[in-house]
Write a protein that holds these residues in place. Structure first.
Motif, PDB file in Angstrom:
ATOM      1  N   ARG A  44       0.851  -1.190   0.000  1.00  0.00           N
ATOM      2  CA  ARG A  44       0.000   0.000   0.000  1.00  0.00           C
ATOM      3  C   ARG A  44       0.888   1.241   0.000  1.00  0.00           C
ATOM      4  NH1 ARG A  44      -5.150  -0.114   3.927  1.00  0.00           N
ATOM      5  NH2 ARG A  44      -5.134  -2.175   2.920  1.00  0.00           N
ATOM      6  N   GLU A  45       0.521   2.206  -0.851  1.00  0.00           N
ATOM      7  CA  GLU A  45       1.349   3.406  -0.973  1.00  0.00           C
ATOM      8  C   GLU A  45       0.528   4.674  -0.845  1.00  0.00           C
ATOM      9  OE1 GLU A  45       3.179   3.531  -4.845  1.00  0.00           O
ATOM     10  OE2 GLU A  45       1.272   3.812  -5.893  1.00  0.00           O
ATOM     11  N   PHE A  46       1.205   5.701  -0.368  1.00  0.00           N
ATOM     12  CA  PHE A  46       0.595   7.007  -0.203  1.00  0.00           C
ATOM     13  C   PHE A  46       0.282   7.642  -1.549  1.00  0.00           C
ATOM     14  CE2 PHE A  46      -0.111  11.085   1.700  1.00  0.00           C
ATOM     15  CZ  PHE A  46       0.459  12.022   0.856  1.00  0.00           C
ATOM     16  N   VAL A  47      -0.875   8.308  -1.620  1.00  0.00           N
ATOM     17  CA  VAL A  47      -1.269   9.022  -2.831  1.00  0.00           C
ATOM     18  C   VAL A  47      -1.339  10.526  -2.565  1.00  0.00           C
ATOM     19  CG1 VAL A  47      -3.081   9.384  -4.551  1.00  0.00           C
ATOM     20  CG2 VAL A  47      -2.544   7.063  -3.760  1.00  0.00           C
ATOM     21  N   ALA A  48      -2.127  10.916  -1.551  1.00  0.00           N
ATOM     22  CA  ALA A  48      -2.302  12.340  -1.267  1.00  0.00           C
ATOM     23  C   ALA A  48      -2.843  12.519   0.143  1.00  0.00           C
ATOM     24  CB  ALA A  48      -3.253  12.978  -2.278  1.00  0.00           C
ATOM     25  N   SER A  49      -2.582  13.679   0.712  1.00  0.00           N
ATOM     26  CA  SER A  49      -3.146  14.016   2.020  1.00  0.00           C
ATOM     27  C   SER A  49      -3.565  15.473   2.038  1.00  0.00           C
ATOM     28  CB  SER A  49      -2.132  13.757   3.143  1.00  0.00           C
ATOM     29  OG  SER A  49      -0.995  14.593   2.991  1.00  0.00           O
ATOM     30  N   ILE A  50      -4.439  15.799   2.978  1.00  0.00           N
ATOM     31  CA  ILE A  50      -4.949  17.156   3.096  1.00  0.00           C
ATOM     32  C   ILE A  50      -5.113  17.496   4.569  1.00  0.00           C
ATOM     33  CG2 ILE A  50      -7.358  16.388   2.865  1.00  0.00           C
ATOM     34  CD1 ILE A  50      -7.849  19.007   1.253  1.00  0.00           C
ATOM     35  N   SER A  51      -4.726  18.710   4.913  1.00  0.00           N
ATOM     36  CA  SER A  51      -4.824  19.146   6.303  1.00  0.00           C
ATOM     37  C   SER A  51      -6.269  19.307   6.737  1.00  0.00           C
ATOM     38  CB  SER A  51      -4.087  20.478   6.472  1.00  0.00           C
ATOM     39  OG  SER A  51      -4.730  21.484   5.684  1.00  0.00           O
ATOM     40  N   TRP A  52      -6.486  19.462   8.036  1.00  0.00           N
ATOM     41  CA  TRP A  52      -7.843  19.540   8.567  1.00  0.00           C
ATOM     42  C   TRP A  52      -8.625  20.699   7.970  1.00  0.00           C
ATOM     43  CZ3 TRP A  52      -9.447  23.916  11.051  1.00  0.00           C
ATOM     44  CH2 TRP A  52      -8.442  24.804  11.467  1.00  0.00           C
ATOM     45  N   ALA A  60       1.951  12.270  -3.800  1.00  0.00           N
ATOM     46  CA  ALA A  60       3.033  11.419  -4.289  1.00  0.00           C
ATOM     47  C   ALA A  60       3.483  11.944  -5.643  1.00  0.00           C
ATOM     48  CB  ALA A  60       2.544   9.981  -4.424  1.00  0.00           C
ATOM     49  N   ASP A  61       4.756  11.783  -5.931  1.00  0.00           N
ATOM     50  CA  ASP A  61       5.282  12.293  -7.204  1.00  0.00           C
ATOM     51  C   ASP A  61       4.557  11.681  -8.403  1.00  0.00           C
ATOM     52  OD1 ASP A  61       8.767  12.490  -6.103  1.00  0.00           O
ATOM     53  OD2 ASP A  61       7.083  13.894  -5.890  1.00  0.00           O
ATOM     54  N   SER A  62       4.139  10.451  -8.261  1.00  0.00           N
ATOM     55  CA  SER A  62       3.519   9.740  -9.384  1.00  0.00           C
ATOM     56  C   SER A  62       2.160  10.306  -9.785  1.00  0.00           C
ATOM     57  CB  SER A  62       3.372   8.255  -9.041  1.00  0.00           C
ATOM     58  OG  SER A  62       2.583   8.102  -7.872  1.00  0.00           O
ATOM     59  N   VAL A  63       1.539  11.095  -8.916  1.00  0.00           N
ATOM     60  CA  VAL A  63       0.201  11.620  -9.225  1.00  0.00           C
ATOM     61  C   VAL A  63       0.155  13.145  -9.286  1.00  0.00           C
ATOM     62  CG1 VAL A  63      -0.829   9.603  -8.125  1.00  0.00           C
ATOM     63  CG2 VAL A  63      -0.652  11.751  -6.843  1.00  0.00           C
ATOM     64  N   LYS A  64       1.251  13.799  -8.981  1.00  0.00           N
ATOM     65  CA  LYS A  64       1.280  15.264  -9.001  1.00  0.00           C
ATOM     66  C   LYS A  64       0.880  15.794 -10.368  1.00  0.00           C
ATOM     67  CE  LYS A  64       4.660  16.436  -5.436  1.00  0.00           C
ATOM     68  NZ  LYS A  64       6.048  16.885  -5.166  1.00  0.00           N
ATOM     69  N   GLY A  65       0.008  16.787 -10.358  1.00  0.00           N
ATOM     70  CA  GLY A  65      -0.455  17.389 -11.602  1.00  0.00           C
ATOM     71  C   GLY A  65      -1.623  16.669 -12.234  1.00  0.00           C
ATOM     72  N   ARG A  66      -1.938  15.464 -11.748  1.00  0.00           N
ATOM     73  CA  ARG A  66      -3.063  14.700 -12.301  1.00  0.00           C
ATOM     74  C   ARG A  66      -4.180  14.507 -11.286  1.00  0.00           C
ATOM     75  NH1 ARG A  66      -2.451   9.547 -13.719  1.00  0.00           N
ATOM     76  NH2 ARG A  66      -0.791   9.126 -12.208  1.00  0.00           N
ATOM     77  N   GLN A  81      -9.970  13.711  -6.942  1.00  0.00           N
ATOM     78  CA  GLN A  81     -10.225  13.872  -8.362  1.00  0.00           C
ATOM     79  C   GLN A  81      -9.026  13.353  -9.133  1.00  0.00           C
ATOM     80  OE1 GLN A  81     -13.013  15.108 -10.055  1.00  0.00           O
ATOM     81  NE2 GLN A  81     -11.904  14.423 -11.881  1.00  0.00           N
ATOM     82  N   MET A  82      -9.260  12.376  -9.978  1.00  0.00           N
ATOM     83  CA  MET A  82      -8.175  11.737 -10.713  1.00  0.00           C
ATOM     84  C   MET A  82      -8.371  11.989 -12.201  1.00  0.00           C
ATOM     85  SD  MET A  82      -7.928   8.135  -8.609  1.00  0.00           S
ATOM     86  CE  MET A  82      -9.516   7.558  -9.186  1.00  0.00           C
ATOM     87  N   ASN A  83      -7.447  12.704 -12.791  1.00  0.00           N
ATOM     88  CA  ASN A  83      -7.491  13.010 -14.220  1.00  0.00           C
ATOM     89  C   ASN A  83      -6.342  12.320 -14.949  1.00  0.00           C
ATOM     90  OD1 ASN A  83      -9.672  14.753 -13.714  1.00  0.00           O
ATOM     91  ND2 ASN A  83      -8.306  16.501 -13.389  1.00  0.00           N
TER      92      ASN A  83
END
Length: 123
Positions: A44-52, A60-66, A81-83
């Motif tokens: 399992r790998e990290f994708v994204a996080s958001i503060s409270w 993650a670098d693999s999803v930045k910009g998308r 949102q995944m583009n």
């Protein structure tokens, strides 16, 4: 807090998809929220996080910009949102929650997990 993820499906490369994760409880706004994913045979790998507050995000670098993570503290929901999806984005996607900083990206750093939603991207 209990988490329920949804929105996965089968799409073609280049398509978009939006995942949602609804949290129970009245303290949703105090939690950092994140998305992780796990492909077959992989960890399992990290994708994204958001503060409270939603003011700080991390990717993650693999999803930045998308991919874009966002949250609605009134609806107790976090979104992904995944583009421009790629076949390598195929995985089960999990939402997760923790208190404190959104800086952390390890599986062990998150205390609460949803059940996962399958995303399959065909080429």
């Amino acid at each position: 807090v209990q988490l329920q993820a949804s929105g996965g499906g089968l799409v073609q490369a280049g398509d978009s998809l939006r995942l949602s994760c609804v949290a129970s409880g009245r303290t949703f706004s105090s939690y950092v929220m994140a998305w992780f994913r796990q492909a077959p045979g992989k960890e399992r790998e990290f994708v994204a996080s958001i503060s409270w507050s939603g003011g700080r995000t991390r990717y993650a670098d693999s999803v930045k910009g998308r991919f874009t993570i966002s949250r609605d503290n009134v609806k107790n929901t976090v979104y992904l949102q995944m583009n421009s999806l790629k076949p390598e984005d195929t995985a089960v996607y999990y939402c997760a929650a923790r208190r404190g900083s959104e800086y952390y990206t390890g599986v062990v750093d998150y205390d609460y997990w949803g059940q996962g939603t399958q995303v399959t991207v065909s080429s």
